[in-house]
Scaffold this active site. Structure first.
Site, PDB file in Angstrom:
ATOM      1  N   LYS A 238       0.935  -1.279   0.060  1.00  0.00           N
ATOM      2  CA  LYS A 238      -0.015   0.094  -0.037  1.00  0.00           C
ATOM      3  C   LYS A 238       0.699   1.306  -0.146  1.00  0.00           C
ATOM      4  O   LYS A 238       1.951   1.073   0.303  1.00  0.00           O
ATOM      5  CB  LYS A 238      -0.916   0.065   1.031  1.00  0.00           C
ATOM      6  CG  LYS A 238      -0.216   0.072   2.693  1.00  0.00           C
ATOM      7  CD  LYS A 238      -0.028   1.538   3.034  1.00  0.00           C
ATOM      8  CE  LYS A 238       0.768   1.468   4.558  1.00  0.00           C
ATOM      9  NZ  LYS A 238       1.475   2.707   4.660  1.00  0.00           N
TER      10      LYS A 238
ATOM     11  N   ASP B 117      -2.493  -1.561   9.819  1.00  0.00           N
ATOM     12  CA  ASP B 117      -2.837  -1.692   8.333  1.00  0.00           C
ATOM     13  C   ASP B 117      -3.346  -2.930   7.661  1.00  0.00           C
ATOM     14  O   ASP B 117      -3.398  -3.063   6.321  1.00  0.00           O
ATOM     15  CB  ASP B 117      -1.114  -1.545   7.485  1.00  0.00           C
ATOM     16  CG  ASP B 117      -0.771  -0.195   7.918  1.00  0.00           C
ATOM     17  OD1 ASP B 117      -1.474   1.111   8.071  1.00  0.00           O
ATOM     18  OD2 ASP B 117       0.535   0.171   7.852  1.00  0.00           O
TER      19      ASP B 117
HETATM   20  O1  C5P Z   1      -0.265  -1.073  14.223  1.00  0.00           O
HETATM   21  P1  C5P Z   1       1.027  -1.190  13.942  1.00  0.00           P
HETATM   22  O2  C5P Z   1       1.390  -2.601  14.713  1.00  0.00           O
HETATM   23  O3  C5P Z   1       1.298  -1.674  12.561  1.00  0.00           O
HETATM   24  O4  C5P Z   1       2.059  -0.266  14.500  1.00  0.00           O
HETATM   25  C1  C5P Z   1       3.395  -0.390  14.689  1.00  0.00           C
HETATM   26  C2  C5P Z   1       3.758   1.119  15.429  1.00  0.00           C
HETATM   27  O5  C5P Z   1       3.371   2.228  14.699  1.00  0.00           O
HETATM   28  C3  C5P Z   1       2.799   1.185  16.914  1.00  0.00           C
HETATM   29  O6  C5P Z   1       3.400   0.639  17.838  1.00  0.00           O
HETATM   30  C4  C5P Z   1       2.991   2.902  16.856  1.00  0.00           C
HETATM   31  O7  C5P Z   1       4.294   3.209  17.631  1.00  0.00           O
HETATM   32  C5  C5P Z   1       3.079   3.371  15.564  1.00  0.00           C
HETATM   33  N1  C5P Z   1       1.550   3.666  15.083  1.00  0.00           N
HETATM   34  C6  C5P Z   1       1.103   4.764  15.880  1.00  0.00           C
HETATM   35  N2  C5P Z   1      -0.241   5.219  15.431  1.00  0.00           N
HETATM   36  C7  C5P Z   1      -0.733   4.486  14.379  1.00  0.00           C
HETATM   37  C8  C5P Z   1      -0.264   3.284  13.740  1.00  0.00           C
HETATM   38  C9  C5P Z   1       0.992   2.996  14.323  1.00  0.00           C
HETATM   39  O8  C5P Z   1       1.569   5.611  16.359  1.00  0.00           O
HETATM   40  N3  C5P Z   1      -2.045   4.912  13.851  1.00  0.00           N
END
Ligand code: C5P
Length: 327
Positions: free
Chosen positions: A32, A163
């Site tokens: 993406k 995502d």
């Molecule tokens: O949700 P995911 O595991 O992909 O997110 C990885 C990291 O990216 C989270 O631990 C956070 O630090 C950051 N993040 C965030 N806000 C979001 C998505 C991700 O701060 N909306």
């Protein structure tokens, strides 16, 4: 909100719900990019509220699953991917978490051999790990015949990462919440992108943390995607180019100044507009046509001849996680 439906094809086979020995399923999931990425101040859970427009583009990972009593992960990397950068083993890969989540929810005793064919840049801001998790959910749902409803599959996906639901849905879609609340938006145009990954990845948490340092007074509500959605509807690359927006660019460019130079260089070579993809470090360039995209890619590739870093051309939108083969 309309209900997104992950792109799963009609189930083959008869009424037998048991796993058949020798069965294998291959599911393909796309990378993406974010055409708009509006970021608000961090929530109490530490995540940032997002208003984003995702687009799935034609760079794919395939996940192939076959029956096995224990979970075993393997990797085949495309020429432009450094296999050493993919975390495999020790429960650290998101695919292992996806498998355990699904098996735990449905009390599945079997596990699987899972082979990831990786072409999406690693730690690149293109949600490659999320694509693998989405593909694994769809493939293992088939293999284990768990017949998970779409709504529940999206809920499992959201538990795995912000995502992952979008990797199931694909196309072009609005993402809200922390990115996991996905609403498809109509997008009849084929857009052409040049994708320039970086050899060295960039940590998503590090980029968000730097965003916080640079924006101590960020509003709690993220900047809305309305202008981008209006531009998308015109089907005109010049109009879309002017509306592309990523709040994480300033933070990522501060950490890696060469990325801002890469954006400018692609525009100099003829792209309508360059943009950081997600939290980076991949940079994407919107081009007016496939031919222009190939020219811009050739120019950037020439710049990179010393390092051999890849430059890819991809169109979007493309479908979310879908079965490509079973045997
Ligand atoms: O949700 P995911 O595991 O992909 O997110 C990885 C990291 O990216 C989270 O631990 C956070 O630090 C950051 N993040 C965030 N806000 C979001 C998505 C991700 O701060 N909306």
């Amino acid at each position: 909100m309309s209900r997104p439906r992950p792109g799963r094809p009609v189930r083959p086979g008869g009424p037998d719900r048991s796993t058949r020995a020798g069965t294998a399923y291959a599911v393909r999931a796309p990378a993406k990019i974010n055409l708009h990425l509006g970021v608000g101040a961090p929530r109490e859970d530490g995540f940032h509220p997002l208003s984003t427009v995702y687009q799935a583009v034609g760079i794919y990972d395939d996940v192939v699953v076959s029956p096995a009593p224990m979970l075993r992960l393997g990797l085949r990397a495309a020429a432009h991917v450094d296999a050493a950068t993919v975390p495999i083993g020790g429960g650290s890969n998101i695919v292992e978490r996806a498998a355990e989540l699904l098996a735990g929810r449905y009390a599945v005793a079997d596990r699987a051999d899972v082979l990831i064919h990786k072409a999406i840049p690693v730690a690149g801001g293109m949600a490659g790990g999320s694509a693998d998790a989405a593909a694994a959910l769809v493939a293992l749902d088939r293999l284990w015949d768990t017949r998970v409803e779409d709504e529940e599959l999206l809920e499992l996906a959201a538990r795995l990462g912000s995502d992952v639901p979008f990797a199931l849905v694909g196309g072009t879609a609005l993402g809200e919440g922390r990115g996991e609340l996905v609403t498809p938006v109509p997008d009849a145009t084929t857009w052409w992108w040049v994708v320039a990954p970086a050899a060295e990845g960039l940590s998503t948490p590090a980029v968000f943390a730097h965003f916080d340092r640079l924006h101590p007074n960020a509003p709690s509500a993220p900047p809305a995607a309305d202008a981008l959605l209006a531009a998308l509807a015109t089907g005109d690359p010049a109009v879309l180019g002017a509306a592309l927006h990523n709040d994480l660019e300033v933070a990522a460019f501060d950490l890696r100044p060469e990325l801002a130079r890469l954006v400018a260089r692609g525009e100099e070579l003829g792209a309508v507009r360059g943009l950081l993809s997600g939290s980076g470090p991949t940079v994407v360039h919107l081009c007016a046509s496939a031919d222009v995209a190939r020219e811009v890619a050739a120019g950037l590739q020439d710049d990179r001849r010393a390092t051999g870093e890849p430059v890819l051309v991809a169109n979007g939108p493309v479908a979310g996680a879908h079965l490509v083969e079973y045997a």
